[in-house]
Motif scaffolding. Structure first.
Motif, PDB file in Angstrom:
ATOM      1  N   UNK A  54       0.839  -1.197   0.000  1.00  0.00           N
ATOM      2  CA  UNK A  54       0.000   0.000   0.000  1.00  0.00           C
ATOM      3  C   UNK A  54       0.874   1.248   0.000  1.00  0.00           C
ATOM      4  N   UNK A  55       0.265   2.373  -0.389  1.00  0.00           N
ATOM      5  CA  UNK A  55       0.938   3.663  -0.317  1.00  0.00           C
ATOM      6  C   UNK A  55       0.026   4.648   0.404  1.00  0.00           C
ATOM      7  N   UNK A  56       0.655   5.527   1.157  1.00  0.00           N
ATOM      8  CA  UNK A  56      -0.095   6.588   1.830  1.00  0.00           C
ATOM      9  C   UNK A  56       0.892   7.669   2.252  1.00  0.00           C
ATOM     10  N   UNK A  57       0.580   8.903   1.892  1.00  0.00           N
ATOM     11  CA  UNK A  57       1.379  10.061   2.304  1.00  0.00           C
ATOM     12  C   UNK A  57       2.864   9.899   1.976  1.00  0.00           C
ATOM     13  N   UNK A  58       3.161   9.399   0.778  1.00  0.00           N
ATOM     14  CA  UNK A  58       4.552   9.271   0.350  1.00  0.00           C
ATOM     15  C   UNK A  58       5.304   8.099   0.950  1.00  0.00           C
ATOM     16  N   UNK A  59       4.590   7.158   1.546  1.00  0.00           N
ATOM     17  CA  UNK A  59       5.211   5.974   2.148  1.00  0.00           C
ATOM     18  C   UNK A  59       4.697   4.723   1.434  1.00  0.00           C
ATOM     19  N   UNK A  60       5.612   3.856   1.010  1.00  0.00           N
ATOM     20  CA  UNK A  60       5.279   2.556   0.432  1.00  0.00           C
ATOM     21  C   UNK A  60       5.424   1.536   1.549  1.00  0.00           C
ATOM     22  N   UNK A  61       4.361   0.781   1.810  1.00  0.00           N
ATOM     23  CA  UNK A  61       4.368  -0.190   2.903  1.00  0.00           C
ATOM     24  C   UNK A  61       4.167  -1.583   2.327  1.00  0.00           C
ATOM     25  N   UNK A  62       5.088  -2.483   2.657  1.00  0.00           N
ATOM     26  CA  UNK A  62       5.020  -3.870   2.211  1.00  0.00           C
ATOM     27  C   UNK A  62       4.917  -4.735   3.460  1.00  0.00           C
ATOM     28  N   UNK A  63       3.918  -5.617   3.469  1.00  0.00           N
ATOM     29  CA  UNK A  63       3.759  -6.471   4.642  1.00  0.00           C
ATOM     30  C   UNK A  63       3.232  -7.837   4.225  1.00  0.00           C
ATOM     31  N   UNK A  64       3.435  -8.793   5.102  1.00  0.00           N
ATOM     32  CA  UNK A  64       2.810 -10.098   4.910  1.00  0.00           C
ATOM     33  C   UNK A  64       2.599 -10.731   6.267  1.00  0.00           C
ATOM     34  N   UNK A  65       1.637 -11.614   6.294  1.00  0.00           N
ATOM     35  CA  UNK A  65       1.409 -12.439   7.474  1.00  0.00           C
ATOM     36  C   UNK A  65       1.029 -13.812   6.967  1.00  0.00           C
ATOM     37  N   UNK A  66       1.737 -14.798   7.428  1.00  0.00           N
ATOM     38  CA  UNK A  66       1.483 -16.170   6.998  1.00  0.00           C
ATOM     39  C   UNK A  66       1.167 -17.002   8.235  1.00  0.00           C
ATOM     40  N   UNK A  67       0.040 -17.654   8.192  1.00  0.00           N
ATOM     41  CA  UNK A  67      -0.453 -18.451   9.303  1.00  0.00           C
ATOM     42  C   UNK A  67      -0.330 -19.915   8.908  1.00  0.00           C
ATOM     43  N   UNK A  68       0.509 -20.660   9.624  1.00  0.00           N
ATOM     44  CA  UNK A  68       0.732 -22.070   9.284  1.00  0.00           C
ATOM     45  C   UNK A  68       0.421 -22.946  10.487  1.00  0.00           C
ATOM     46  N   UNK A  69      -0.304 -24.023  10.241  1.00  0.00           N
ATOM     47  CA  UNK A  69      -0.670 -24.948  11.311  1.00  0.00           C
ATOM     48  C   UNK A  69      -0.380 -26.371  10.862  1.00  0.00           C
ATOM     49  N   UNK A  70      -0.038 -27.206  11.822  1.00  0.00           N
ATOM     50  CA  UNK A  70      -0.013 -28.647  11.603  1.00  0.00           C
ATOM     51  C   UNK A  70      -0.644 -29.284  12.831  1.00  0.00           C
ATOM     52  N   UNK A  71      -0.523 -30.583  12.987  1.00  0.00           N
ATOM     53  CA  UNK A  71      -1.187 -31.272  14.098  1.00  0.00           C
ATOM     54  C   UNK A  71      -0.700 -30.783  15.462  1.00  0.00           C
TER      55      UNK A  71
END
Length: 122
Positions: A54-71
């Protein structure tokens, strides 16, 4: 002579839970030509669905969230990085793609904004 003693149990514990791999900032490369900036960021294992840009007020923001589950385990991995967008960029025209573990962003240059003008002093 001083001998440093390291507890073998703690050494094994530290190596088993090496968090340094989780704390690294993704490799980033930036290049510029007359018409655009190119930003390449290493994002191995991530897809376009994982990333939010995303961009806002001259700032480029890169993010991620990865949710991983196993048993037995549940892991949430996240990352947020913000960059100042150069003044000569057409912010609304920024585009990007993810391919082979590389996020590539193109930031087009607005020639009207990048004209240098001398200011006369009174």
């Amino acid at each position: 002579m001083i001998t440093l003693f390291k507890d073998p149990f703690l050494q094994g514990f530290e190596s088993a839970f090496d968090t340094s791999k989780f704390l690294k900032t993704p490799e980033t490369k930036v290049s510029k030509n007359e018409t655009e900036y190119k930003v390449s960021i290493s994002v191995p294992g991530l897809t376009k669905e994982d990333l939010k840009i995303s961009t806002k007020d001259g700032i480029l923001r890169i993010s991620f969230e990865k949710d991983e589950k196993d048993e037995r385990n549940h892991f949430i991995t996240s990352f947020v990085k913000s960059y100042n967008i150069p003044d000569d960029v057409k912010e609304k025209d920024i585009v990007g793609k993810v391919e082979n573990g590389i996020l590539e962003l193109t930031l087009p240059i607005d020639k009207k904004k990048s004209i240098e003008r001398l200011i006369s002093l009174n």
